[in-house]
Design a protein around this motif. Structure first.
Motif, PDB file in Angstrom:
ATOM      1  N   VAL A 203       0.818  -1.219   0.000  1.00  0.00           N
ATOM      2  CA  VAL A 203       0.000   0.000   0.000  1.00  0.00           C
ATOM      3  C   VAL A 203       0.848   1.265   0.000  1.00  0.00           C
ATOM      4  O   VAL A 203       0.323   2.371   0.138  1.00  0.00           O
ATOM      5  CB  VAL A 203      -0.978   0.029   1.205  1.00  0.00           C
ATOM      6  N   GLY A 204       2.175   1.118  -0.130  1.00  0.00           N
ATOM      7  CA  GLY A 204       3.035   2.305  -0.221  1.00  0.00           C
ATOM      8  C   GLY A 204       3.836   2.557   1.046  1.00  0.00           C
ATOM      9  O   GLY A 204       3.956   1.686   1.903  1.00  0.00           O
ATOM     10  N   ASN A 205       4.389   3.756   1.131  1.00  0.00           N
ATOM     11  CA  ASN A 205       5.186   4.137   2.296  1.00  0.00           C
ATOM     12  C   ASN A 205       4.300   4.354   3.520  1.00  0.00           C
ATOM     13  O   ASN A 205       3.151   4.788   3.394  1.00  0.00           O
ATOM     14  CB  ASN A 205       5.933   5.448   2.016  1.00  0.00           C
ATOM     15  N   ALA A 206       4.860   4.053   4.681  1.00  0.00           N
ATOM     16  CA  ALA A 206       4.188   4.374   5.950  1.00  0.00           C
ATOM     17  C   ALA A 206       5.140   5.221   6.769  1.00  0.00           C
ATOM     18  O   ALA A 206       6.359   5.036   6.729  1.00  0.00           O
ATOM     19  CB  ALA A 206       3.834   3.107   6.704  1.00  0.00           C
ATOM     20  N   GLU A 207       4.591   6.176   7.513  1.00  0.00           N
ATOM     21  CA  GLU A 207       5.412   6.971   8.431  1.00  0.00           C
ATOM     22  C   GLU A 207       5.414   6.305   9.803  1.00  0.00           C
ATOM     23  O   GLU A 207       4.598   5.426  10.085  1.00  0.00           O
ATOM     24  CB  GLU A 207       4.852   8.386   8.499  1.00  0.00           C
ATOM     25  N   GLY A 208       6.337   6.764  10.657  1.00  0.00           N
ATOM     26  CA  GLY A 208       6.504   6.125  11.967  1.00  0.00           C
ATOM     27  C   GLY A 208       5.216   6.007  12.773  1.00  0.00           C
ATOM     28  O   GLY A 208       4.980   4.989  13.434  1.00  0.00           O
ATOM     29  N   ASN A 209       4.364   7.028  12.702  1.00  0.00           N
ATOM     30  CA  ASN A 209       3.137   6.991  13.504  1.00  0.00           C
ATOM     31  C   ASN A 209       2.145   5.933  13.029  1.00  0.00           C
ATOM     32  O   ASN A 209       1.314   5.467  13.794  1.00  0.00           O
ATOM     33  CB  ASN A 209       2.463   8.376  13.508  1.00  0.00           C
ATOM     34  N   GLN A 210       2.266   5.511  11.759  1.00  0.00           N
ATOM     35  CA  GLN A 210       1.307   4.535  11.232  1.00  0.00           C
ATOM     36  C   GLN A 210       1.492   3.130  11.808  1.00  0.00           C
ATOM     37  O   GLN A 210       0.634   2.270  11.659  1.00  0.00           O
ATOM     38  CB  GLN A 210       1.388   4.501   9.703  1.00  0.00           C
ATOM     39  N   VAL A 211       2.612   2.916  12.483  1.00  0.00           N
ATOM     40  CA  VAL A 211       2.811   1.634  13.164  1.00  0.00           C
ATOM     41  C   VAL A 211       1.721   1.441  14.219  1.00  0.00           C
ATOM     42  O   VAL A 211       1.314   0.309  14.503  1.00  0.00           O
ATOM     43  CB  VAL A 211       4.207   1.588  13.825  1.00  0.00           C
ATOM     44  N   PHE A 212       1.217   2.568  14.762  1.00  0.00           N
ATOM     45  CA  PHE A 212       0.329   2.489  15.918  1.00  0.00           C
ATOM     46  C   PHE A 212      -1.119   2.851  15.625  1.00  0.00           C
ATOM     47  O   PHE A 212      -1.951   2.810  16.518  1.00  0.00           O
ATOM     48  CB  PHE A 212       0.855   3.412  17.032  1.00  0.00           C
ATOM     49  N   ASP A 213      -1.434   3.227  14.397  1.00  0.00           N
ATOM     50  CA  ASP A 213      -2.803   3.706  14.154  1.00  0.00           C
ATOM     51  C   ASP A 213      -3.696   2.699  13.430  1.00  0.00           C
ATOM     52  O   ASP A 213      -4.841   3.001  13.118  1.00  0.00           O
ATOM     53  CB  ASP A 213      -2.780   5.069  13.439  1.00  0.00           C
ATOM     54  N   GLY A 214      -3.169   1.500  13.191  1.00  0.00           N
ATOM     55  CA  GLY A 214      -4.007   0.463  12.600  1.00  0.00           C
ATOM     56  C   GLY A 214      -4.241   0.617  11.108  1.00  0.00           C
ATOM     57  O   GLY A 214      -5.033  -0.125  10.528  1.00  0.00           O
ATOM     58  N   SER A 215      -3.562   1.560  10.468  1.00  0.00           N
ATOM     59  CA  SER A 215      -3.818   1.777   9.039  1.00  0.00           C
ATOM     60  C   SER A 215      -3.121   0.751   8.148  1.00  0.00           C
ATOM     61  O   SER A 215      -3.469   0.603   6.987  1.00  0.00           O
ATOM     62  CB  SER A 215      -3.410   3.205   8.635  1.00  0.00           C
ATOM     63  N   VAL A 216      -2.118   0.057   8.683  1.00  0.00           N
ATOM     64  CA  VAL A 216      -1.423  -0.983   7.909  1.00  0.00           C
ATOM     65  C   VAL A 216      -1.229  -2.229   8.773  1.00  0.00           C
ATOM     66  O   VAL A 216      -1.297  -2.154  10.001  1.00  0.00           O
ATOM     67  CB  VAL A 216      -0.042  -0.487   7.404  1.00  0.00           C
ATOM     68  N   ASP A 217      -0.987  -3.372   8.122  1.00  0.00           N
ATOM     69  CA  ASP A 217      -0.780  -4.622   8.866  1.00  0.00           C
ATOM     70  C   ASP A 217       0.693  -4.949   9.040  1.00  0.00           C
ATOM     71  O   ASP A 217       1.084  -5.560  10.023  1.00  0.00           O
ATOM     72  CB  ASP A 217      -1.473  -5.784   8.135  1.00  0.00           C
ATOM     73  N   VAL A 218       1.479  -4.599   8.030  1.00  0.00           N
ATOM     74  CA  VAL A 218       2.902  -4.959   8.044  1.00  0.00           C
ATOM     75  C   VAL A 218       3.730  -3.719   7.701  1.00  0.00           C
ATOM     76  O   VAL A 218       3.399  -2.982   6.772  1.00  0.00           O
ATOM     77  CB  VAL A 218       3.195  -6.067   7.000  1.00  0.00           C
ATOM     78  N   VAL A 219       4.775  -3.471   8.480  1.00  0.00           N
ATOM     79  CA  VAL A 219       5.692  -2.363   8.207  1.00  0.00           C
ATOM     80  C   VAL A 219       7.096  -2.945   8.024  1.00  0.00           C
ATOM     81  O   VAL A 219       7.601  -3.650   8.900  1.00  0.00           O
ATOM     82  CB  VAL A 219       5.699  -1.331   9.361  1.00  0.00           C
ATOM     83  N   VAL A 220       7.690  -2.657   6.878  1.00  0.00           N
ATOM     84  CA  VAL A 220       8.999  -3.218   6.536  1.00  0.00           C
ATOM     85  C   VAL A 220      10.084  -2.151   6.692  1.00  0.00           C
ATOM     86  O   VAL A 220       9.918  -1.009   6.257  1.00  0.00           O
ATOM     87  CB  VAL A 220       8.978  -3.737   5.081  1.00  0.00           C
ATOM     88  N   CYS A 221      11.187  -2.535   7.336  1.00  0.00           N
ATOM     89  CA  CYS A 221      12.341  -1.635   7.462  1.00  0.00           C
ATOM     90  C   CYS A 221      13.588  -2.477   7.692  1.00  0.00           C
ATOM     91  O   CYS A 221      13.486  -3.682   7.887  1.00  0.00           O
ATOM     92  CB  CYS A 221      12.143  -0.676   8.641  1.00  0.00           C
ATOM     93  N   ASP A 222      14.768  -1.826   7.684  1.00  0.00           N
ATOM     94  CA  ASP A 222      15.950  -2.609   8.017  1.00  0.00           C
ATOM     95  C   ASP A 222      16.068  -2.740   9.534  1.00  0.00           C
ATOM     96  O   ASP A 222      15.377  -2.051  10.287  1.00  0.00           O
ATOM     97  CB  ASP A 222      17.214  -2.038   7.349  1.00  0.00           C
ATOM     98  N   GLY A 223      16.934  -3.647   9.981  1.00  0.00           N
ATOM     99  CA  GLY A 223      17.010  -3.962  11.402  1.00  0.00           C
ATOM    100  C   GLY A 223      17.589  -2.855  12.255  1.00  0.00           C
ATOM    101  O   GLY A 223      17.320  -2.769  13.457  1.00  0.00           O
ATOM    102  N   PHE A 224      18.371  -1.976  11.648  1.00  0.00           N
ATOM    103  CA  PHE A 224      18.939  -0.837  12.369  1.00  0.00           C
ATOM    104  C   PHE A 224      17.810   0.121  12.749  1.00  0.00           C
ATOM    105  O   PHE A 224      17.633   0.488  13.904  1.00  0.00           O
ATOM    106  CB  PHE A 224      19.962  -0.142  11.466  1.00  0.00           C
TER     107      PHE A 224
END
Lengths: 331, 331
Positions: A203-224
């Motif tokens: 569904v595209g890019n997500a910003e940090g706050n979207q981790v907590f607002d239920g708008s996406v199911d999966v957030v991908v980033c590197d481990g750092f």
């Protein structure tokens, strides 16, 4: 019956919370627990007359947090080494470890091996949302330097986890970035954006706050970045708690108010506590490995075991393998 | 008298909160305000008989959030373009803008120019800590892909800001990473760690939670991660507020409690609100530019102006230039 090896000694608080968590899980669900460690110590925490579905594998050493992850590869009599060997030899279906997460990851990757097609396993974790749901974030620590191809594979693994384990039929997969627009991102994430666009679930890019607002199911980033995100979240939640406590103490009125609000704070604490979510699945290895928080209490261990049971009972690893093969063919 | 150009129209809520903030600042401190925008609109919000230390510069356009930052370079009659030109021509000592931050940054960098030796300007922001203090985090958005050398320069600029503006004589400067140990980090941060070790103020790696616990004064990261850190913090604080509100509504007892706790929530809100901290200084440009939140209210604008006054009144840019030259000589 599903067999689960549990590193009974690796957590920060020793064997007690881990063994108690195992017993609690056994009371609720039929599985076979293989407790790895010093059985003389472990047995102290097992109630008398309680012996069904438990067996022991002796291990004399515990890898401590101060040890390097590579060190762990040599110490063959450690609890985590032995637990992973059981998985490798298919004597168990899953491993749960609250011990040294780097060691668990290295051993799992090198001894059990990766799923065919997977370049790098990733650690995934569930974060609570305001919608009473969860968001799966990966990677949260396994891989500090990632290429776009790795992020793409994390997305495929996260999608599979959301479908197979979280039962979300149409998961929304997103890429963590510094803005929602396609043009936002750093070099690697922009390249990953193009690759992820091949996934219907993206569904595209997500910003940090979207981790907590239920708008996406999966957030991908590197481990750092994933690690920084986790620690930042813990830091903010902790800071808010401390600021409230500090000022409540200064006012009898507010103190009375906080007593009346106790039930709400309890719900909040439960909702943001990792106890509820079990552990962090290591995705991409050819087996089921759940990494628990070093500070896990009995409840966290119990939930990690249920998570392992769900995982071992699913077809997620096959799904990941098939999906990656599909994209490889079409590449 | 210090002269400050204020983009009077660029914020999300138009001229009102900005002009009100300017008036409030003028009531508390002697400076000269140059309001840039449509003076007919601006004058509506200036009280009658209040005319001291205000002048106007006409600008007919406002760069909107939907516009690209590069677009801004061509639109020479925009409020932000004209404000930056005043700084370039040394007709003012500082610029405060709640408008398009990318445009402000690009214009400042290209029209006013960088401090000698600075490779890339960075946006710095103050985060609240549980110790009633603040932590300066930079970069929070100007540079998404950074080399170690850039992070080193951010550290030098952050150190200077902590000393010159925040009056911390011995600031603790840290590098954001996925663990405190020196061995932790990604390729770029590990290389930066070695470079930062040349700074006496460098205390090593900091984890995400340390932004909020008062253990360090400055946290250095690239702008991609800095943005994610900011948004994550906002997201967690917002989520906690929403969860509390939702459950308070379900219980009359808790609702009564929340009324008694009102003063504490007010303090908390104040402590985590950006209104209190003014704006984000753009460090590394040859002048003083304060970037305010687009949603700034009058108080935020007033505090951003005071921040600009402190900045313009200090020797920070000279300090940055000298410090960078020092390291260049010794390299």
């Amino acid at each position: 019956m599903i067999r689960i090896a549990i590193d009974a000694m690796g957590g920060d608080f020793g064997a007690e919370p881990i063994v108690t968590g195992v017993i609690d899980a056994l009371k609720e669900y039929q599985f076979h627990a293989v407790l790895v460690g010093d059985s003389n110590v472990i047995k102290q925490y097992i109630p008398q007359n309680f012996s069904q579905n438990i067996s022991f594998v002796e291990a004399s050493e515990v890898i401590s947090m101060a040890d390097g992850a590579t060190d762990a590869l040599k110490r063959k009599d450690s609890t985590i080494f032995k637990a992973i060997e059981l998985l490798k030899e298919k004597e168990v279906d899953a491993v749960v470890s609250a011990g040294h997460s780097g060691a668990t990851m290295s051993l799992a990757t090198l001894r059990v091996g990766r799923i065919k097609g997977v370049l790098r396993p990733a650690i995934a974790t569930l974060m609570p949302t305001t919608q009473d749901g969860t968001t799966l974030v990966l990677d949260v620590g396994a891989n500090v330097d990632c290429k776009a191809e790795h992020l793409f594979q994390f997305a495929v693994m996260g999608e599979a986890y959301a479908k197979e384990i979280l039962n979300r039929n149409h998961p929304k997969v997103s890429l963590l970035s510094n803005g929602e627009e396609e043009c936002k991102g750093n070099e690697v994430s922009k390249e990953a954006f193009l690759m992820l666009s091949k996934l219907n679930s993206f569904v595209g890019n997500a910003e940090g706050n979207q981790v907590f607002d239920g708008s996406v199911d999966v957030v991908v980033c590197d481990g750092f970045i994933g690690n920084i995100l986790l620690k930042t979240s813990e830091g903010v939640a902790d800071a808010i708690g401390k600021i409230i406590k500090k000022h409540v103490k200064k006012s009898p009125l507010a103190m009375a108010g906080s007593v009346l609000m106790k039930s709400v704070f309890k719900i909040l604490k439960k909702q943001v506590s990792y106890d509820e979510y079990g552990g962090a699945p290591l995705l991409g290895v050819n087996g089921c490995v759940i990494i628990s928080h070093g500070k896990s209490n009995a409840k966290a261990v119990k939930n990690a075991i249920f998570q392992a049971i769900n995982f071992a009972d699913s077809n997620i690893n096959l799904a990941i393998q098939k999906r990656l093969a599909e994209f490889k063919e079409n590449a």
